[in-house]
Design an enzyme around this catalytic site. Sequence first.
Site, PDB file in Angstrom:
ATOM      1  N   LYS A  19      -5.963 -19.255   4.135  1.00 63.34           N
ATOM      2  CA  LYS A  19      -7.351 -18.819   4.355  1.00 63.34           C
ATOM      3  C   LYS A  19      -8.136 -19.933   5.046  1.00 63.34           C
ATOM      4  O   LYS A  19      -8.874 -19.692   6.009  1.00 63.34           O
ATOM      5  CB  LYS A  19      -8.017 -18.431   3.030  1.00 63.34           C
ATOM      6  CG  LYS A  19      -7.447 -17.174   2.412  1.00 63.34           C
ATOM      7  CD  LYS A  19      -7.679 -15.966   3.304  1.00 63.34           C
ATOM      8  CE  LYS A  19      -6.967 -14.720   2.847  1.00 63.34           C
ATOM      9  NZ  LYS A  19      -6.966 -13.634   3.828  1.00 63.34           N
ATOM     10  N   ASP A  45      -6.072 -22.918 -12.231  1.00 66.17           N
ATOM     11  CA  ASP A  45      -7.352 -22.212 -12.370  1.00 66.17           C
ATOM     12  C   ASP A  45      -8.529 -23.185 -12.353  1.00 66.17           C
ATOM     13  O   ASP A  45      -8.455 -24.265 -12.935  1.00 66.17           O
ATOM     14  CB  ASP A  45      -7.396 -21.427 -13.692  1.00 66.17           C
ATOM     15  CG  ASP A  45      -6.896 -20.008 -13.528  1.00 66.17           C
ATOM     16  OD1 ASP A  45      -6.634 -19.601 -12.379  1.00 66.17           O
ATOM     17  OD2 ASP A  45      -6.768 -19.311 -14.551  1.00 66.17           O
ATOM     18  N   SER A  87       0.838  -1.192   0.000  1.00 63.79           N
ATOM     19  CA  SER A  87       0.000   0.000   0.000  1.00 63.79           C
ATOM     20  C   SER A  87       0.872   1.240   0.000  1.00 63.79           C
ATOM     21  O   SER A  87       2.092   1.140   0.053  1.00 63.79           O
ATOM     22  CB  SER A  87      -0.896   0.006   1.230  1.00 63.79           C
ATOM     23  OG  SER A  87      -1.757   1.115   1.158  1.00 63.79           O
ATOM     24  N   SER A 135     -11.987 -16.372   1.584  1.00 64.40           N
ATOM     25  CA  SER A 135     -12.059 -16.351   0.124  1.00 64.40           C
ATOM     26  C   SER A 135     -12.835 -17.562  -0.367  1.00 64.40           C
ATOM     27  O   SER A 135     -12.824 -18.619   0.275  1.00 64.40           O
ATOM     28  CB  SER A 135     -10.631 -16.408  -0.424  1.00 64.40           C
ATOM     29  OG  SER A 135     -10.624 -16.765  -1.780  1.00 64.40           O
ATOM     30  N   TYR A 173      -1.367 -19.772  -0.382  1.00 64.37           N
ATOM     31  CA  TYR A 173      -2.221 -18.633  -0.025  1.00 64.37           C
ATOM     32  C   TYR A 173      -3.613 -19.124   0.391  1.00 64.37           C
ATOM     33  O   TYR A 173      -4.132 -18.760   1.448  1.00 64.37           O
ATOM     34  CB  TYR A 173      -2.351 -17.660  -1.221  1.00 64.37           C
ATOM     35  CG  TYR A 173      -3.602 -16.831  -1.161  1.00 64.37           C
ATOM     36  CD1 TYR A 173      -3.687 -15.735  -0.318  1.00 64.37           C
ATOM     37  CD2 TYR A 173      -4.731 -17.172  -1.915  1.00 64.37           C
ATOM     38  CE1 TYR A 173      -4.858 -14.997  -0.233  1.00 64.37           C
ATOM     39  CE2 TYR A 173      -5.893 -16.442  -1.841  1.00 64.37           C
ATOM     40  CZ  TYR A 173      -5.956 -15.350  -0.994  1.00 64.37           C
ATOM     41  OH  TYR A 173      -7.129 -14.635  -0.907  1.00 64.37           O
TER      42      TYR A 173
HETATM   43  N1  UFG Z   1      -7.419 -14.292 -16.289  1.00 68.89           N
HETATM   44  C1  UFG Z   1      -7.000 -14.155 -17.586  1.00 68.89           C
HETATM   45  N2  UFG Z   1      -5.947 -13.353 -17.847  1.00 68.89           N
HETATM   46  C2  UFG Z   1      -5.295 -12.653 -16.881  1.00 68.89           C
HETATM   47  C3  UFG Z   1      -5.735 -12.791 -15.539  1.00 68.89           C
HETATM   48  C4  UFG Z   1      -6.797 -13.629 -15.275  1.00 68.89           C
HETATM   49  O1  UFG Z   1      -7.560 -14.770 -18.503  1.00 68.89           O
HETATM   50  O2  UFG Z   1      -4.338 -11.937 -17.188  1.00 68.89           O
HETATM   51  C5  UFG Z   1      -8.569 -15.159 -15.993  1.00 68.89           C
HETATM   52  C6  UFG Z   1      -8.196 -16.301 -15.064  1.00 68.89           C
HETATM   53  O3  UFG Z   1      -7.701 -17.381 -15.810  1.00 68.89           O
HETATM   54  C7  UFG Z   1      -9.527 -16.578 -14.391  1.00 68.89           C
HETATM   55  C8  UFG Z   1     -10.200 -15.201 -14.335  1.00 68.89           C
HETATM   56  O4  UFG Z   1      -9.521 -14.410 -15.293  1.00 68.89           O
HETATM   57  O5  UFG Z   1     -10.285 -17.412 -15.162  1.00 68.89           O
HETATM   58  C9  UFG Z   1     -10.080 -14.536 -12.983  1.00 68.89           C
HETATM   59  O6  UFG Z   1      -8.732 -14.560 -12.586  1.00 68.89           O
HETATM   60  P1  UFG Z   1      -8.194 -13.745 -11.322  1.00 68.89           P
HETATM   61  O7  UFG Z   1      -6.735 -14.025 -11.206  1.00 68.89           O
HETATM   62  O8  UFG Z   1      -8.622 -12.333 -11.398  1.00 68.89           O
HETATM   63  O9  UFG Z   1      -9.004 -14.390 -10.115  1.00 68.89           O
HETATM   64  P2  UFG Z   1      -9.042 -15.891  -9.598  1.00 68.89           P
HETATM   65  O10 UFG Z   1     -10.471 -16.287  -9.637  1.00 68.89           O
HETATM   66  O11 UFG Z   1      -8.077 -16.766 -10.274  1.00 68.89           O
HETATM   67  O12 UFG Z   1      -8.486 -15.686  -8.141  1.00 68.89           O
HETATM   68  C10 UFG Z   1      -9.308 -15.076  -7.210  1.00 68.89           C
HETATM   69  C11 UFG Z   1      -8.494 -14.304  -6.174  1.00 68.89           C
HETATM   70  C12 UFG Z   1      -7.711 -15.233  -5.317  1.00 68.89           C
HETATM   71  C13 UFG Z   1      -8.545 -16.343  -4.798  1.00 68.89           C
HETATM   72  C14 UFG Z   1      -9.281 -17.030  -5.929  1.00 68.89           C
HETATM   73  C15 UFG Z   1     -10.241 -18.048  -5.431  1.00 68.89           C
HETATM   74  O13 UFG Z   1      -7.598 -13.411  -6.800  1.00 68.89           O
HETATM   75  O14 UFG Z   1      -7.222 -14.478  -4.219  1.00 68.89           O
HETATM   76  O15 UFG Z   1     -10.045 -16.060  -6.615  1.00 68.89           O
HETATM   77  O16 UFG Z   1     -10.734 -18.794  -6.493  1.00 68.89           O
HETATM   78  F1  UFG Z   1      -7.797 -17.263  -4.166  1.00 68.89           F
END
Ligand code: UFG
Length: 339
Positions: A154, A298, A37, A125, A150
């Site tokens: 949680k 994922d 931050s 989460s 991580y």
């Molecule tokens: N994605 C892309 N390109 C990127 C980033 C993400 O296609 O550059 C996709 C990912 O594959 C996923 C979706 O966008 O399908 C969301 O991805 P995020 O990384 O934004 O979020 P996640 O659901 O993977 O992760 C989030 C939180 C974590 C938590 C998780 C629980 O960031 O802290 O949800 O499922 F652990």
Amino acid sequence: MKTILVTGGLGYIGSHTVVELLQNNFHVIIVDDMSNSEKFILDNIEKVAGKRPVFFPFDLKRKELLYQVFEAYEIDGCINFAAFKAVGESQEKPLDYYENNLFSLINILQEFKARNISNFIFSSSCTVYGQADQQPIDENTPLKMPESSYGKTKQMGEEILKDFATAYKKKVSLLRYFNPIGSHPTALLGELPIGVPNNLVPYVTQTASGIREKLSIWGNDYDTPDGTAVRDYVYVVDLAKAHVKALQKLMAENSDTVIDIYNLGTGKGSSVLEVVESFERANEVKVPYQICERRAGDITIAYANADKAERELGWKAETSLDEALRTTWEWQKYLESRK
Ligand code: UFG
């Protein structure tokens, strides 16, 4: 006036929650080690809320400093946001994640126990559900051990809090966030990703502004309507309001021991492509993208059944995806204007 300790109160969800607490007449004490931050967030909290919270910059693993805060203030409750949160990094540095996320939690709980304080809210989460067998995910959906360290912090944090509440007769609330997005409508608060963002919305935003060349969409061969993965994107200010409601409920409870668990999401799944389209529509900008291989770890799909939060807290996510993504773009413009 009740005094609430907010750890990680200068962070993304923390700063928005501090504003809501101040606007609801809580006295707020922030402890934040500034590892993710910046100090201007404190000034901006004051600009938005018209009040400046008390602020201590230190690491919660420093027990002696935490002790002094509890000595100096009569604390009525805590919302604990302070934690490392990068999924990929946690795989490379698991000990750092266990040490930081769990020791800091235990240090606060020791103070609560020693001083007979109750009312503890924990940032959990939806990662605790892993790839659930059914959608939408309600609070009775069986938990699966997350893949990342991580995510494990949680799940372990939740277990620590359940034991804490049971053994010492305390009131705790475990809030399971789905995917938080967006910024404050004033454009004075928002997410500050360090380096290359891992999460979708910060990456989309930086691509639209030209900082990144192209968004990589991780896989379009999932078993979903358009082949891209589906998540439940919840607006950060809606999420912040849920914390105040969860806290008010805990404080109003008559029984000594309370373990509340709530899913906080919109109840609606959106695919990666839908997020890109929504961002483009809401902000009238283009987001160049390419389709890539799936990202390791994922899940395919996760969206919430948040009926329990509506029933028991009177909380419901109200902000649309378009609206949330508009605020993100305003925040990005604000950050660029500060350079
Ligand atoms: N994605 C892309 N390109 C990127 C980033 C993400 O296609 O550059 C996709 C990912 O594959 C996923 C979706 O966008 O399908 C969301 O991805 P995020 O990384 O934004 O979020 P996640 O659901 O993977 O992760 C989030 C939180 C974590 C938590 C998780 C629980 O960031 O802290 O949800 O499922 F652990």
